[in-house]
Design an enzyme around this catalytic site. Structure first.
Site, mmCIF file in Angstrom:
data_model
loop_
_atom_site.group_PDB
_atom_site.id
_atom_site.type_symbol
_atom_site.label_atom_id
_atom_site.label_comp_id
_atom_site.label_asym_id
_atom_site.label_seq_id
_atom_site.Cartn_x
_atom_site.Cartn_y
_atom_site.Cartn_z
ATOM 1 N N ARG A 162 0.846 -1.193 0.000
ATOM 2 C CA ARG A 162 0.000 0.000 0.000
ATOM 3 C C ARG A 162 0.887 1.250 0.000
ATOM 4 O O ARG A 162 2.005 1.210 0.504
ATOM 5 C CB ARG A 162 -0.853 0.061 1.268
ATOM 6 N N GLU A 176 -2.054 -9.352 -4.631
ATOM 7 C CA GLU A 176 -3.409 -9.880 -4.861
ATOM 8 C C GLU A 176 -3.388 -11.389 -5.116
ATOM 9 O O GLU A 176 -4.260 -12.114 -4.657
ATOM 10 C CB GLU A 176 -4.100 -9.142 -6.012
ATOM 11 N N GLN A 205 -7.410 -16.290 -0.699
ATOM 12 C CA GLN A 205 -7.632 -17.361 0.279
ATOM 13 C C GLN A 205 -6.530 -17.458 1.334
ATOM 14 O O GLN A 205 -6.316 -18.516 1.919
ATOM 15 C CB GLN A 205 -7.764 -18.717 -0.426
ATOM 16 N N GLY A 211 0.525 -22.628 -0.218
ATOM 17 C CA GLY A 211 -0.595 -23.459 -0.674
ATOM 18 C C GLY A 211 -1.202 -22.977 -1.979
ATOM 19 O O GLY A 211 -0.783 -21.965 -2.540
ATOM 20 N N TYR A 249 -12.812 -10.657 -9.073
ATOM 21 C CA TYR A 249 -12.366 -10.005 -7.830
ATOM 22 C C TYR A 249 -10.989 -9.354 -8.029
ATOM 23 O O TYR A 249 -10.779 -8.185 -7.727
ATOM 24 C CB TYR A 249 -12.300 -11.027 -6.678
ATOM 25 N N ASP A 265 -15.857 -10.276 -2.412
ATOM 26 C CA ASP A 265 -15.427 -11.608 -1.976
ATOM 27 C C ASP A 265 -16.237 -11.961 -0.722
ATOM 28 O O ASP A 265 -17.216 -11.273 -0.400
ATOM 29 C CB ASP A 265 -13.919 -11.649 -1.707
ATOM 30 N N CYS A 320 -18.741 -3.826 16.091
ATOM 31 C CA CYS A 320 -19.581 -2.735 15.576
ATOM 32 C C CYS A 320 -19.227 -1.377 16.183
ATOM 33 O O CYS A 320 -19.370 -0.351 15.521
ATOM 34 C CB CYS A 320 -21.056 -3.053 15.804
ATOM 35 N N CYS A 378 -16.950 0.487 14.041
ATOM 36 C CA CYS A 378 -17.321 0.528 12.616
ATOM 37 C C CYS A 378 -17.837 1.917 12.214
ATOM 38 O O CYS A 378 -18.640 2.517 12.936
ATOM 39 C CB CYS A 378 -18.407 -0.519 12.358
ATOM 40 N N CYS A 430 -25.955 0.893 9.959
ATOM 41 C CA CYS A 430 -26.026 -0.511 9.566
ATOM 42 C C CYS A 430 -27.351 -1.127 10.043
ATOM 43 O O CYS A 430 -27.647 -1.155 11.240
ATOM 44 C CB CYS A 430 -24.852 -1.259 10.177
HETATM 45 FE FE1 SF4 Z 1 -21.295 -4.063 12.733
HETATM 46 FE FE2 SF4 Z 1 -22.703 -3.472 10.589
HETATM 47 FE FE3 SF4 Z 1 -20.297 -2.415 10.911
HETATM 48 FE FE4 SF4 Z 1 -20.527 -4.977 10.352
HETATM 49 S S1 SF4 Z 1 -21.118 -3.290 9.008
HETATM 50 S S2 SF4 Z 1 -19.208 -4.084 11.926
HETATM 51 S S3 SF4 Z 1 -22.400 -5.518 11.440
HETATM 52 S S4 SF4 Z 1 -22.073 -2.057 12.206
#
Ligand code: SF4
Length: 340
Positions: A27, A40, A45, A84, A121, A139, A201, A204, A210
């Site tokens: 990066r 990439e 996997q 692998g 992807y 993905d 969350c 996030c 969300c």
């Molecule tokens: Fe939580 Fe939604 Fe954020 Fe995922 S996208 S971490 S479920 S708040």
């Protein structure tokens, strides 16, 4: 299905990425197309922490497309050993050769799709990071994040079906002016915050928007039809004589050709107790590997006579072994007090 202004969602994600992204060698402003392509291929996997040491060594051995294109497949597979899914290494080699030979270098999503081993992807990831296109990556991680963001709780038949549903939703919130960062941000969020079990969350950027979080169902989705696993048992021989270990070319068809492993046994000559039992999963197979230790003729004759070789223990590191087999052999040698 909406969760507010798509641009606002994209902006929140990018602000989070600018603050929280992990510093990784593939990066940054100095990153070349070659480094993006190598990373990439390796990351398919495979987790970031596993890839990191391989990536550094790879760059030292094959610093650019030319060096990789001109290397032998044996050298390449040896550098790949332990990562692998060796077909990735073969495809990366072919991709380097095709890239070097191309008069017009690939830039767009469609250009990259024409390269060996590059699927939707990877084509989306490489072309967006390179600044050549604006296709979103999808993905398993992205399926999970977007399904949760929109609280999509349908049961997907498989990953391919989920990709079809999730792609337009993810594409709709992409900030196209920063498509490469957006794609990396989405992957990063799935890998580090919106985890499969117990998503974090509170960390996030989409916590307040969300839908799954708001409904309290974030740990329950996405939903997939149950995978049917097939069970397989393989018997193998661990034979050491006069400082040499018996190895066989892998019988696993194209996936592992040129790779050595402990020989498979055709049948069992007696009711000996196993020396060790290992379990592993490959794709939809759950494999139990039962390993016997002996150098008796009855056992040696019982091995499948593919290509066999007695390899001096001192030269084991020169042989291309499948990752699990190298680990098993090292631990057997350590626990038996043998050395290589
Ligand atoms: Fe939580 Fe939604 Fe954020 Fe995922 S996208 S971490 S479920 S708040």
């Amino acid at each position: 299905m909406t969760v507010g202004n798509p641009d606002a969602l994209g902006d929140l994600l990018l602000q989070w990425y600018d603050r929280e992204k992990r510093e990784l060698p593939w990066r940054g402003d100095e990153v070349s197309v070659y480094m993006t392509v190598v990373s990439e291929f390796m990351l398919q996997q495979t987790q970031v922490k596993t890839v990191l040491p391989y990536f550094d060594r790879w760059l030292q051995t094959f610093p650019d497309f030319d060096a990789l294109a001109n290397a032998s497949i044996e050298e390449i597979l040896k550098q790949w050993e332990g990562l692998g899914y060796y077909q990735r290494a073969r495809n990366l080699h072919k991709t380097a050769q095709q890239y070097v030979a191309a008069d017009a270098k690939p830039v767009t999503y469609d250009d990259w799709l024409a390269y060996p081993g590059v699927g939707p992807y990877m084509a989306a990831a490489i072309s967006s990071i390179q600044g050549g296109d604006t296709q979103v990556v999808v993905d398993g991680n992205v399926i999970r994040v977007i399904a949760r963001l929109f609280a999509d709780n349908r049961v997907f038949k498989d990953a391919a079906t989920a990709v079809k549903v999730i792609r337009p939703l993810a594409q709709n919130i992409m900030i196209e002016a920063r498509s490469g960062d957006f794609n990396q941000a989405l992957m990063e969020l799935g890998a580090t915050v919106c985890k499969k079990q117990k998503p974090l969350c509170l960390l996030c950027p989409w916590e307040k928007t969300c839908k799954a979080r708001i409904q309290g169902i974030e740990s329950e989705i996405p939903l997939f039809k149950k995978t049917k696993y097939t069970e397989r048992t393989i018997h193998r021989l661990y034979a050491i004589e006069k400082g040499k270990l018996l190895l066989a070319k892998s019988s696993n068809g194209r996936r592992l050709d040129d790779i050595w492993e402990l020989p498979e046994l055709d049948g069992l000559p007696s009711n000996e107790n196993p020396y060790s039992t290992k379990k592993r999963g490959i794709g939809n197979e759950r494999i139990t590997e039962i390993i016997y230790k002996s150098t008796d003729d009855a056992w040696l004759n019982g091995t499948k006579k593919a290509e066999h070789q007695w390899v001096p223990l001192k030269k084991l590191d020169k042989v291309l072994l499948s990752g699990p087999h190298r680990k098993w052999i090292s631990s057997f040698l350590a626990s038996d007090g043998d050395s290589c």
